[in-house]
Motif scaffolding. Structure first.
Motif, short mmCIF file in Angstrom:
data_model
loop_
_atom_site.label_atom_id
_atom_site.label_comp_id
_atom_site.label_asym_id
_atom_site.label_seq_id
_atom_site.Cartn_x
_atom_site.Cartn_y
_atom_site.Cartn_z
N GLY A 1 0.80 -1.21 0.00
CA GLY A 1 0.00 0.00 0.00
C GLY A 1 0.83 1.26 0.00
N GLN A 2 0.50 2.20 0.89
CA GLN A 2 1.17 3.49 0.94
C GLN A 2 2.42 3.47 1.81
OE1 GLN A 2 0.22 6.13 -0.98
NE2 GLN A 2 -1.14 4.56 -1.84
N ARG A 3 2.69 2.34 2.45
CA ARG A 3 3.87 2.26 3.30
C ARG A 3 5.14 2.19 2.47
NH1 ARG A 3 1.66 -2.58 7.08
NH2 ARG A 3 0.80 -3.16 5.05
N SER A 4 6.21 2.79 2.97
CA SER A 4 7.49 2.67 2.29
C SER A 4 8.01 1.25 2.50
CB SER A 4 8.49 3.67 2.87
OG SER A 4 8.90 3.27 4.16
N PRO A 5 8.99 0.79 1.68
CA PRO A 5 9.57 -0.54 1.91
C PRO A 5 10.10 -0.71 3.32
CG PRO A 5 10.20 0.28 -0.25
CD PRO A 5 9.49 1.42 0.43
N ARG B 1 15.48 -3.74 1.48
CA ARG B 1 16.03 -4.44 0.31
C ARG B 1 15.30 -5.77 0.09
NH1 ARG B 1 20.33 -7.96 -1.15
NH2 ARG B 1 21.09 -7.47 -3.23
N TYR B 2 14.96 -6.46 1.17
CA TYR B 2 14.22 -7.70 1.03
C TYR B 2 12.87 -7.43 0.35
CZ TYR B 2 11.71 -11.97 2.22
OH TYR B 2 10.98 -13.12 2.15
N ILE B 3 12.18 -6.38 0.81
CA ILE B 3 10.89 -6.04 0.21
C ILE B 3 11.07 -5.77 -1.28
CG2 ILE B 3 8.97 -4.42 0.24
CD1 ILE B 3 9.18 -6.25 2.70
N GLU C 1 12.49 -11.43 -7.50
CA GLU C 1 13.74 -12.17 -7.31
C GLU C 1 13.57 -13.30 -6.30
OE1 GLU C 1 16.99 -9.59 -6.38
OE2 GLU C 1 16.41 -8.11 -7.86
N ILE C 2 12.67 -13.11 -5.34
CA ILE C 2 12.36 -14.16 -4.38
C ILE C 2 11.02 -14.75 -4.78
CG2 ILE C 2 11.90 -14.70 -1.95
CD1 ILE C 2 13.73 -12.35 -1.25
N ARG C 3 11.07 -15.87 -5.47
CA ARG C 3 9.84 -16.45 -6.00
C ARG C 3 9.02 -17.14 -4.92
NH1 ARG C 3 11.31 -20.38 -10.37
NH2 ARG C 3 9.04 -20.40 -10.64
#
Length: 480
Positions: A26-30, A53-55, A62-64
Motif C-alpha cells: 500500500g502506501q507504506r514505504s519498503p 532491500r528484502y521487500i 527475485e524471491i519467487r
C-alpha cells in the motif's frame, strides 16, 4: 556460471514482478513495511531480518518463494491466504530438491544454487536462517551464505556467530588469499552489514565489536581479489564501506572513539574511490555523531554540513532530516542555542515530508522515536533539563520494541535529565528500568550515562527509591 543439475520442465526466464505483494504494501514505504513484518514475526515467536532491500527483491520477483520462517510470518499477517494468494510461486515449483534422483545426491550437494538456473535461483531467501526443523530441507546454500550469521539468539551466541563471508574468526584466516569475488560474495557482505545492525539494535555493541574486525578485513580482502563484473565490484565497494561504518559504530558505542574514527575514515575513503555519494553521506553522518560525543562540536557541525551537501542530490528527506539533527547536536555542544534551534526546525520540517523509496536501508532505525531522542540530547547539552526530559520520555514511549538498545538509551537519557532537573525519585525509577534492560543490552555508552546519573543522585541517597537504584547500580558488572 555453473549450470543447474536440477531437472526443470521450464526454461530460464527473467523474474516476474510480484504485483500482489506490492499492492499489499500500500502506501507504506519498503522500510515501514519491513518493520511491520518484523513486528508480526515477533508476535508468533519468529526472528526474521527483514528490511527494505528484502521487500524490493520480493516485489521485483527475485524471491519467487520465501523461506519457511517468512512463510509463517506472511500467513500470520494475512490470515486465510496462501503463498500463491500473496503472489508467490508454489514451493513445489521452485524447490528442485524433490526432483533429485536418489543416486545423484552427492553430486547435487556441490551445486551452488545462487549460480544455478532460474528454477533454483530465488527459491529460498538467503538472508535469513533456513527452517532448522524441516526434515526435507536439504537444499544446499552457497558455501559463503551457508556459514554466514547462523545465530542462535542472545548477545553472547550472536557475537560468537559473527563470521560473515564464510571465513574463520581469526585475523590470519581473514587475510588468506581469496578467489575472484562474485555475486554470492557481495550477497554475503551485504548480509554481514544487515546482521550486525540487527544484533546491535537488540543487544548493543560491546558484545559484537571484538568479533567484527575479521569480517571487515575479509571484506577488504575481497576488494583486493577483484571481480570480473563492474556491477559486482560496485556492490562490494559499497558493502565494504557500509561494513566499515557498522564496525565503526560498534567501536563508537563501545567507547573506542579512536577506533571508530579510523573506521569511519576508511569508509569515507572507500566511498570516494567509487564516487558513492550514499556511503559518503553515511560516513560523514556518523563522523558528526562521533565528533559530538568525543567533545569536538565544531567538527560535528562541519561533518554534518558536509554530509548534507553530499546527500542533497540523493532525494531522501528523511536522510536530510537526520543530518540536520547531527548538525543541531554540534551547535548544542557549542552552546549556540540559535544555531541548534534552526537546525532542529529544519529536521522536523524535513521529517514531516515522510518516507520515500530513496531513504537508505541503514536508516531503518530513524523514526519519530529517534527524532525525539536526538532532540532530547540537544536540549540536555544546552542545560534545558525539563525540555530534554520531555523529549526523552516521548522517545522511549515511541520506540519499536525491536530496538532494545535504543529504548535503554532513551530511558538512560531520561533518567539523567530528571536527575539534573531536580527530580531524583523519578530519575531513580527511570534508572531502574535501564538496569532491567541491561540484561539484554551491552553498551558502554549507556553504562557511562547511567554512572553519571548515579553521581548526580548521590546527594539524594537517603530517599528510598534513590537508595535502591544506587545499591543496584553499584553491583552492576562493568563492561570489559
Amino acid at each position: 556460471m555453473a549450470s543447474s543439475t536440477v531437472t526443470s520442465s521450464q526454461p530460464d526466464r527473467p523474474p516476474q514482478p510480484n504485483l500482489v505483494f506490492r499492492r499489499l504494501r500500500g502506501q507504506r514505504s519498503p522500510a515501514e513495511f519491513a518493520a511491520a513484518i518484523r513486528r508480526a514475526a515477533r508476535e508468533i515467536g519468529e526472528r526474521v531480518s527483514c528490511d527494505a532491500r528484502y521487500i524490493g527483491r520480493v516485489e521485483a520477483g527475485e524471491i519467487r518463494c520465501p523461506n519457511y520462517a517468512y512463510e509463517r510470518v506472511f500467513l500470520h499477517m494475512f490470515p486465510g491466504r496462501t503463498l500463491t494468494d500473496l503472489g508467490f510461486a508454489p514451493r513445489s515449483s521452485v524447490r528442485g530438491r524433490r526432483a533429485r534422483a536418489a543416486g545423484d545426491t552427492s553430486a547435487q550437494r556441490t551445486t551452488n544454487p545462487a549460480r544455478a538456473g532460474s528454477e533454483t535461483s530465488g527459491a529460498y531467501e538467503p538472508y535469513d536462517t533456513q527452517d532448522p526443523y524441516d526434515p526435507h530441507d536439504t537444499h544446499e546454500e552457497s558455501d559463503v551464505l551457508r556459514r554466514a550469521f547462523m545465530t542462535g539468539g542472545g548477545a553472547t551466541v550472536a557475537a560468537a556467530s559473527l563470521c560473515p563471508l564464510g571465513l574463520a574468526h581469526d585475523a590470519a584466516a581473514a587475510q588468506r588469499p581469496v578467489r575472484h569475488a562474485g555475486a554470492s560474495d557481495a550477497d554475503a557482505l551485504e548480509e554481514a552489514v544487515r546482521r550486525i545492525r540487527l544484533l546491535d539494535d537488540r543487544h548493543g555493541a560491546d558484545g559484537l565489536y571484538r568479533r567484527a574486525a575479521a569480517p571487515l578485513r575479509a571484506a577488504y580482502a575481497l576488494l583486493e581479489a577483484g571481480t570480473t563484473r563492474r556491477t559486482t565490484a560496485d556492490r562490494l565497494y559499497a558493502g565494504a564501506g557500509e561494513l566499515a561504518i557498522s564496525v565503526g559504530w560498534l567501536a563508537h558505542d563501545s567507547g573506542r572513539f579512536d577506533d571508530a574514527r579510523s573506521h569511519y575514515a576508511e569508509a569515507l575513503a572507500t566511498a570516494r574511490m567509487t564516487g558513492d555519494a550514499a556511503v559518503e553521506a553515511h560516513a560523514f553522518c556518523n563522523t558528526a555523531f562521533l565528533a559530538r560525543d568525543a567533545g569536538r562540536p565544531r567538527e560535528a557541525v562541519r561533518a554534518a554540513q558536509a554530509a548534507q551537501r553530499v546527500a542533497r542530490p540523493l532525494g531522501s528527506a528523511r536522510l536530510m532530516s537526520l543530518l540536520a539533527l547531527r548538525e543541531a547536536g554540534g551547535w548544542a555542544g557549542l552552546a549556540d542555542r540559535v544555531g541548534c534551534e534552526q537546525a532542529l526546525v529544519r529536521a522536523q520540517v524535513l521529517y514531516e515530508r515522510g518516507p520515500s523509496d530513496a531513504d537508505p536501508e541503514w536508516m531503518s532505525f530513524y523514526g519519530e522515536a529517534e527524532l525525539e531522542g536526538l532532540e532530547a540530547q540537544c536540549w540536555s547539552a544546552l542545560g534545558d533539563w525539563s525540555r530534554a526530559a520531555r523529549h526523552a520520555r516521548r522517545a522511549a514511549q515511541l520506540q519499536d520494541p525491536h530496538f532494545t538498545r535504543n529504548i535503554a538509551l532513551y530511558t538512560a537519557e531520561l533518567a539523567d535529565d530528571l536527575a539534573r532537573g531536580g527530580q531524583p525519585d523519578e530519575a531513580a525509577a527511570a534508572g531502574m528500568r535501564v538496569l532491567d534492560l541491561l540484561a539484554e543490552v551491552q553498551s558502554s555508552r549507556i553504562h557511562t550515562m547511567l554512572a553519571g546519573t548515579a553521581r548526580v543522585l548521590l546527594p539524594h541517597r537517603r530517599a528510598s527509591e534513590v537508595s535502591a537504584f544506587l545499591e543496584r547500580h553499584a553491583g552492576l558488572p562493568r563492561p570489559a
